[in-house]
Design an enzyme around this catalytic site. Structure first.
Site, PDB file in Angstrom:
ATOM      1  N   ASP A 316       0.875  -3.600 -10.743  1.00  0.00           N
ATOM      2  CA  ASP A 316       0.352  -4.239  -9.522  1.00  0.00           C
ATOM      3  C   ASP A 316      -0.132  -5.660  -9.819  1.00  0.00           C
ATOM      4  OD1 ASP A 316      -0.458  -4.411  -6.851  1.00  0.00           O
ATOM      5  OD2 ASP A 316      -2.421  -3.496  -7.229  1.00  0.00           O
ATOM      6  N   GLU A 319       2.168 -10.936  -8.992  1.00  0.00           N
ATOM      7  CA  GLU A 319       2.834 -12.120  -8.399  1.00  0.00           C
ATOM      8  C   GLU A 319       2.602 -13.359  -9.251  1.00  0.00           C
ATOM      9  OE1 GLU A 319       0.872  -9.911  -6.776  1.00  0.00           O
ATOM     10  OE2 GLU A 319       2.576  -8.830  -5.940  1.00  0.00           O
ATOM     11  N   ASP A 428       1.277  -3.890   0.523  1.00  0.00           N
ATOM     12  CA  ASP A 428       0.170  -3.488   1.384  1.00  0.00           C
ATOM     13  C   ASP A 428       0.506  -3.590   2.864  1.00  0.00           C
ATOM     14  OD1 ASP A 428      -1.041  -3.220  -1.019  1.00  0.00           O
ATOM     15  OD2 ASP A 428      -2.351  -4.959  -0.822  1.00  0.00           O
TER      16      ASP A 428
HETATM   17  O1  MIG Z   1      -6.065  -6.207  -4.255  1.00  0.00           O
HETATM   18  O2  MIG Z   1      -5.359  -1.540  -6.795  1.00  0.00           O
HETATM   19  O3  MIG Z   1      -0.756  -3.195  -3.430  1.00  0.00           O
HETATM   20  O4  MIG Z   1      -1.396  -0.498  -3.574  1.00  0.00           O
HETATM   21  O5  MIG Z   1      -4.092   0.169  -3.918  1.00  0.00           O
HETATM   22  C1  MIG Z   1      -5.627  -4.907  -4.044  1.00  0.00           C
HETATM   23  C2  MIG Z   1      -5.765  -1.639  -5.473  1.00  0.00           C
HETATM   24  C3  MIG Z   1      -5.000  -4.377  -5.302  1.00  0.00           C
HETATM   25  C4  MIG Z   1      -2.925  -3.768  -4.257  1.00  0.00           C
HETATM   26  C5  MIG Z   1      -1.857  -2.742  -4.195  1.00  0.00           C
HETATM   27  C6  MIG Z   1      -2.406  -1.471  -3.641  1.00  0.00           C
HETATM   28  C7  MIG Z   1      -3.555  -0.992  -4.489  1.00  0.00           C
HETATM   29  C8  MIG Z   1      -4.629  -2.077  -4.572  1.00  0.00           C
HETATM   30  N1  MIG Z   1      -4.049  -3.309  -5.066  1.00  0.00           N
END
Ligand code: MIG
Length: 713
Positions: A316, A319, A428
């Site tokens: 996660d 980017e 999201d």
């Molecule tokens: O800023 O880890 O897309 O699936 O639950 C949020 C917390 C960070 C973004 C992910 C999401 C996840 C969340 N993350």
């Protein structure tokens, strides 16, 4: 500019000296080729222009908002974490620069290999113009030709390589939530699924499991005895899939941080010091995934997880997402201090507000840290779209090395080429009906970009979900290879059992039906791996006509099915356009029924407690008994429904579900053919799958006559 040829369908042009991305496989031979696109350069940017007639359509661009036909919108291709996907959003988490342009009846595919910003104005400002702006002068344009749109896609996939294949258990049902704070919370989820008799393949673990948001750590306090816990669940067929973020917490004594500093693995700022940004753990450094040694080093860290029995991970914030960096925070705070006691006018106030409100993911952050590739220094901005891709490549290499078998891996950021290493989820989304519709429309363009292990946060990530939305969403998601119910912390719970007995019952049934569908979904996945093509296809890629072009809320799946999900509240049905006669299938764990429907516009009645889809003419469709997980999924009595007027054939692909044997073409194959005769049907079976003992078929013809057949294998 230098032109080249790759094969009979692919030519291209190189402008300037592009950075090596690793996206395109295969050799290029320099050769004069006629110019298919004209590129204009101005002030360091490059421009491509297409004229569109009223009828021309544009497809592709991967993970993005908008319709299947991308016309009428403006898009930016630049991996961005921007959580609320409102109508006016122009970019999401991935950069998928493959698109197909129709020019009258001739379609051509294009891939722009360039790792920074590209914008696409697809008939947005001017209805008949398609303008592309590439933010640089060093890039490659590939021109992909073919006999049809589908053919162009297959030809494109040949140069980007085959997709990642998850283990078979990756096709089960997964529960997730940001905010299962303790082992006990996770245990409760597991127990409740059991108690409510709902199948469960695994639980995704969000940030909650970590110690202070540190990658490759488990909280001793909240997840004590994690190894034993994960084993207990796995023995029962339930996997845990932890999250890994891109940012590494800056903390003395934290092994990953220290090794990273020692090994010079972090991206550097202007002065050559590791760049400091802030994400979940507070201040972090980012590994320089563009460096091979760093990828190897980071990939090895996944051993921490595999040693705990983990066989699946989600990457996660790659980017990479940045909450703020030191400089911007300082500027904001200074501005706030300077404003103290002042009578701020409205514009100075807006300026001040903006300094805080828009402090996340600022463009300039990506100009403040650097990568070195082939001895040349680049800002992250220049290579931006490769960051998540290379993080996930690193994870993939690490997991493969540790596990020596297939694993589940999904990433949020992506670009074309990353499909070799993992799947993606669509980020999201929100618990909005419009996002269910978006999910449906996005599936083909994700396939076009090479991604097959795909799925959205079912039920919606942000905002409060509800039982009706979740159930309707499930009616679509049970067809996507990645099936995960995920939601954000602070929103209402949205597990299948969260909305009362009635909805629990509907979802139990749907998840069981998903397991019945796995043989088909898995087979289509493996077949696509072998042969190329799409799993999810817009109707208009296969049928012709005005109605078909407008039917963007229907979807072909494989060669057999057409999906027509409900994506509106309070609906009890919907209109469906049938380009040819099809069988309406009402699919249930107790009973599967069929009825032939005429071509043209039909009204489909589709209640919340049903699962409906269409089976195409002269096609067979396999399914099996429900199961509580993939481990216990049996194929011994494989069932088929078929709509057969002349003859139909389906070849079911299967394998051991975990090895890399498929790379050597090791599959179990079961070819079933039904031929209509005077007396009924003639059934031929050619099978190499040792698990299949009996095949039973229920066949319907256009007269709505149903015949049952059974074959011992
Ligand atoms: O800023 O880890 O897309 O699936 O639950 C949020 C917390 C960070 C973004 C992910 C999401 C996840 C969340 N993350």
């Amino acid at each position: 500019m230098k032109s080249f040829i790759m094969n009979e369908n692919v030519t291209g042009y190189i402008y300037g000296s592009p950075v090596k991305t690793g996206i395109i496989l295969g050799e290029t031979t320099f050769k004069e080729v006629p110019l298919k696109v004209e590129v204009k350069a101005e002030a360091g940017h490059s421009f491509i222009h297409f004229d569109l007639t009223q009828r021309d359509r544009v497809f592709g661009l991967g993970v993005n908002l908008g319709g299947m036909n991308k016309r009428g919108r403006y898009y930016r291709s630049y991996c961005t974490d921007d959580a609320l996907h409102h109508e006016d959003k122009t970019t999401l988490y991935g950069a998928h620069n493959f698109f197909i342009v129709e020019d009258d009846d001739v379609s051509t595919g294009y891939f722009i290999e360039f790792p920074s910003m590209i914008t696409y104005d697809v008939g947005f400002r001017r209805i008949d113009e398609f303008d592309i702006e590439i933010y640089g002068e060093d890039f490659t344009v590939y021109v992909i030709e073919g006999e049809s749109i589908k053919d162009i896609i297959v030809n494109f996939h040949k140069i980007i390589g085959k997709p990642y294949v998850p283990p078979k258990w990756g096709f089960g049902f997964f529960q997730s939530r940001w905010g299962y704070e303790t082992q006990n919370d996770v245990m409760n989820v597991y127990n409740t699924f059991k108690e409510k008799d709902i199948p469960l393949e695994g639980i995704y673990l969000d940030l909650d499991y970590m110690e202070d948001f540190k990658d490759f750590s488990v909280s001793e306090e909240r997840f004590k005895g994690f190894k034993k816990f994960s084993k207990t669940l796995k023995d029962d067929g339930v996997r845990l899939i932890p999250i890994i973020d891109a940012g590494i917490k800056i903390e003395e004594g934290y092994n990953i941080y220290e090794e990273g500093i020692e090994g010079n693995h972090f991206v550097l700022d202007e002065e050559g010091k590791p760049y400091v940004a802030a994400v979940w753990p507070g201040k972090v450094h980012f590994p320089d995934f563009l460096k091979e040694e760093t990828r190897a080093w980071f990939g090895d860290q996944y051993k921490f997880l595999t040693d705990l029995g983990i066989e699946g991970v989600w990457n996660d914030m790659n980017e990479p997402a940045i909450f703020y960096d030191e400089k911007s925070l300082e500027e904001a705070v200074d501005a706030a201090i300077a404003a103290k006691g002042k009578n701020l006018g409205v514009f100075p106030f807006f300026d001040l507000k903006d300094k805080f409100q828009n402090i996340g993911n600022k463009d300039e952050y990506y100009r403040r840290f650097f990568h070195t590739v082939d001895g040349k220094r680049y800002t992250n901005e220049e290579l931006h779209n490769l960051y998540g891709y290379y993080m996930t490549k690193s994870a993939s290499l690490g997991l493969k090395k540790q596990l020596e078998k297939r694993f589940v891996l999904i990433s949020r950021a992506s670009s074309i080429g990353m499909h070799k290493y993992s799947g993606i989820w669509t980020g999201d989304n929100s618990s909005w009906w419009s996002h269910l519709e978006l999910n449906l429309k996005m599936l083909p363009s994700l396939n076009m970009s090479g991604f097959y292990y795909i799925g959205a946060d079912t039920g919606g990530f942000g905002g409060n979900s509800n039982g009706e939305l979740l159930t309707r969403w499930m009616q679509l998601s049970i067809f996507t290879p990645l099936l995960r119910n995920h939601s954000a912390i602070g929103c209402v719970n949205q597990e299948p059992y969260a909305f009362g007995e009635k909805i629990t019952g509907f979802n139990r049934e749907l998840i069981k039906e998903r397991y019945m569908l796995i043989p088909y979904i898995y087979s289509e996945y493996l077949k696509n791996w072998e042969k190329g093509g799409l799993m999810f296809t817009p109707l208009s890629f296969e049928f012709w006509g005005e109605e078909v072009m407008g039917a963007e809320d229907q979807l072909l799946m494989g060669n057999e099915l057409m999906l027509a999900p409900i994506y509106k509240s309070n609906a009890r049905g919907r209109y469906v356009y049938l380009p040819e006669k099809m069988t309406e299938v009402s699919f249930g764990t107790d009973e599967v029924t069929m009825r032939v429907e005429k071509e043209g516009l039909n009204h489909l009645s589709y209640e919340l407690d049903e699962l409906k889809f269409y089976l195409r003419r002269n096609r067979l469709f396999p399914y099996t008994k429900p199961s509580m997980n993939v481990k216990n999924l049996l194929l011994d009595e494989l069932k088929f429904i078929g709509y057969v007027d002349e003859e139909a054939e389906y070849e079911l692909y299967d394998d051991d579900g975990e090895s890399f044997g498929y790379e050597e073409g090791i599959f179990f194959k079961t070819k079933v053919k039904a031929i209509k005769t005077e007396e009924g049907y003639d059934i031929q079976v050619d099978n190499t799958n040792p698990n299949i003992k009996k095949i039973s078929l229920t066949l319907i013809d256009s007269e709505n006559e149903i015949i049952e057949k059974e074959v011992q294998v």
